[in-house]
Design an enzyme around this catalytic site. Structure first.
Site, PDB file in Angstrom:
ATOM      1  N   HIS A 118      -0.249   6.617   2.818  1.00  0.00           N
ATOM      2  CA  HIS A 118      -0.388   5.327   3.492  1.00  0.00           C
ATOM      3  C   HIS A 118      -1.301   5.367   4.710  1.00  0.00           C
ATOM      4  O   HIS A 118      -2.160   4.496   4.885  1.00  0.00           O
ATOM      5  CB  HIS A 118       0.978   4.781   3.927  1.00  0.00           C
ATOM      6  N   CYS A 152       0.804  -1.231   0.000  1.00  0.00           N
ATOM      7  CA  CYS A 152       0.000   0.000   0.000  1.00  0.00           C
ATOM      8  C   CYS A 152       0.832   1.274   0.000  1.00  0.00           C
ATOM      9  O   CYS A 152       0.732   2.098  -0.913  1.00  0.00           O
ATOM     10  CB  CYS A 152      -0.923   0.007   1.216  1.00  0.00           C
TER      11      CYS A 152
END
Length: 492
Positions: free
Chosen positions: A136, A77
């Site tokens: 993130h 991610c």
């Protein structure tokens, strides 16, 4: 007196003209609605998966450039999002970390950190709003999973507003791993199932609150009279696979297809894959599949059911936002982008999760809708690295950054363009991987053999057999292209 009156009149005319010019500029510069969806592989009806209920995204795709072969640069991610917002290929192992944005942007002084495309838009007159997970951290602020929310923003200089409605979960991290009763994976010490189907409304899970917040913000942005960039980051279908029961009810579990290839590829290595640790940390999962013991068909279908329910839940939330865009009269001057931050193995190659450089972890959704343009499908290979320069060209904003990607606007104007690069590079597990229209070539910097893996998608679309030994000429032919993407990241 007449002279003074004349001067004032001229000043008023100039001011009025300037105001009109600025308003005209604001009206002609396109807005951008950028929707990031966590773990969204191309598992949608518009990508040929007829069993998936995704009507809103399918409709958007019919009006967009749908990229059939979009590959992320890093299959995790935070690093994938760092690549998206900076337009830079990873140059050091830290660039592959979920903390890449925190380390390289939040923790660096202004003169030493890369410009994000959001910051470039902001510096050129755009009003920038982030809602949910764009970089993130789930609410855009840097703090630990179980810590109170900090005031340290992850992308300093990028946002006029960075927002999240965490609801009963109270913090972004709690909401990200949240269950319908307001608890979360971490505070429950992972004594939870990797899925949940609570009989609640859309707002019973965090992404419903994110959609509502985005709708409210669109109404406010309309009144500002200047171009805007609004990033909306949805959590699902990231683990845990949680969604209101009505989205689970869209599927008959027995009809959900299993992975077309659920074994370790022939002539490959376990080191090229991963042991499904992200899934198996959910301690109440009925099974713990790994590379030595596959999930039963029944449990595999249960997990795939959860993933698809989460996809349909997010599809509905995106539909609400797109409806509001139309309702506010903003759609005719708003570019809409939907991007999946990476793919996900759903039992493919005996793996559950991302973190590999196989297609299942790297291929993700990319839709770009341009006002006034019709829908089309683009089959050429593109990379997440190309999104930054594309946004700059679409908004006519000159970039100050040296970027590693190329604008896709020419490709959107002519999908058959022969001059397009038609390659994508990806990095993980000490491997540098090249994707071309026919092949995936990966070279690993590791002790385990084989060091080189070649998959021929013309004959083997599910990457079931490494054919590098059988086709040394192909490997040799592809190596110069592979070298262009080798940033030296794994070389000592």
């Amino acid at each position: 007196m007449r002279s003074l009156f004349h001067v004032l009149l001229v000043a008023l005319v100039i001011a009025f003209s300037f105001s009109c010019t600025e308003k005209a500029k604001a009206q002609t510069q396109p807005n951008i609605l950028f929707i990031a969806v966590d773990d969204l592989r191309p598992e949608l009806g518009c990508y040929g998966k007829a069993y998936v209920h995704s009507p809103h995204l399918d409709q958007l795709a019919a009006e967009s450039s749908l990229f059939e072969n979009h590959y992320v640069t890093v299959p995790t991610c935070g690093a994938s999002r760092y690549n998206l917002i900076t337009g830079l290929l990873p140059k050091s192992p830290g660039d592959l970390s979920n903390q890449a944005s925190a380390s390289n942007i939040a923790n660096k002084p202004a003169g030493e950190r890369p410009l994000t495309f959001i910051q470039e838009l902001k510096q050129n007159g755009y009003y920038t709003v982030g809602i949910g997970k764009i970089s993130h951290h789930p609410d855009g602020y840097v703090y630990g999973y179980r810590a109170p929310k900090s005031d340290k923003i992850e992308l300093p200089g990028s946002w006029d507003e960075m927002l999240l409605d965490a609801g009963k979960w109270e913090t972004g991290h709690n909401a990200f791993f949240g269950y319908a009763d307001g608890t979360n994976r971490n505070d429950r010490e992972k004594q939870v199932k990797p899925y949940e189907a609570a009989d609640v409304e859309d707002e019973g899970y965090p992404d419903g609150l994110t959609a509502n917040l985005a709708i409210k913000k669109l109404k406010q942005l309309k009144e500002k009279g200047k171009p805007f960039f609004m990033g909306v980051g949805f959590f699902k279908p990231h683990l845990p696979f949680t969604a209101p029961k009505k989205y689970w009810d869209l599927y008959n579990e027995e009809d959900i297809p299993l992975a077309p290839f659920a074994e370790i590829p022939e002539n490959s290595s376990k080191a090229s894959l991963q042991n499904s640790g992200e899934l198996n940390q959910y301690k109440l999962g009925e099974e713990k599949p790994d590379l030595d013991s596959a999930a039963s068909d029944a449990y595999a279908r249960k997990l795939r059911h959860g993933y698809l329910a989460a996809v349909s839940y997010i599809d509905a939330q995106i539909g609400k936002i797109l409806d509001e865009l139309e309702e506010q009269g903003l759609a005719e001057n708003t570019i809409v982008v939907v991007w999946g931050d990476h793919g996900w193995h759903l039992g493919d190659q005996k793996t559950w999760g991302k973190h590999t450089v196989f297609d299942n972890a790297l291929q993700s959704v990319l839709l770009i809708k341009r006002p006034g343009e019709g829908g089309q499908r683009i089959s050429q290979v593109v990379s997440t690295t190309d999104i930054y320069p594309t946004v700059m060209e679409l908004t006519h904003v000159p970039s100050q950054s040296t970027l590693d990607g190329e604008s896709m606007v020419s490709l959107m104007d002519n999908p058959a363009a022969k001059e397009w690069r038609n390659t994508a590079y990806s990095y993980f597990r000490r491997g540098v991987s090249l994707r071309t229209p026919q092949y995936r070539l990966t070279k690993y910097f590791r002790e385990q053999s084989p060091a080189i893996e070649l998959y021929d998608h013309q004959t083997d679309p599910y990457e079931s057999e490494n054919v590098a030994k059988e086709h040394p000429k192909v490997v040799k032919q592809l190596m110069p292209s592979w070298e262009k993407g080798n940033t030296g990241i794994f070389e000592e």
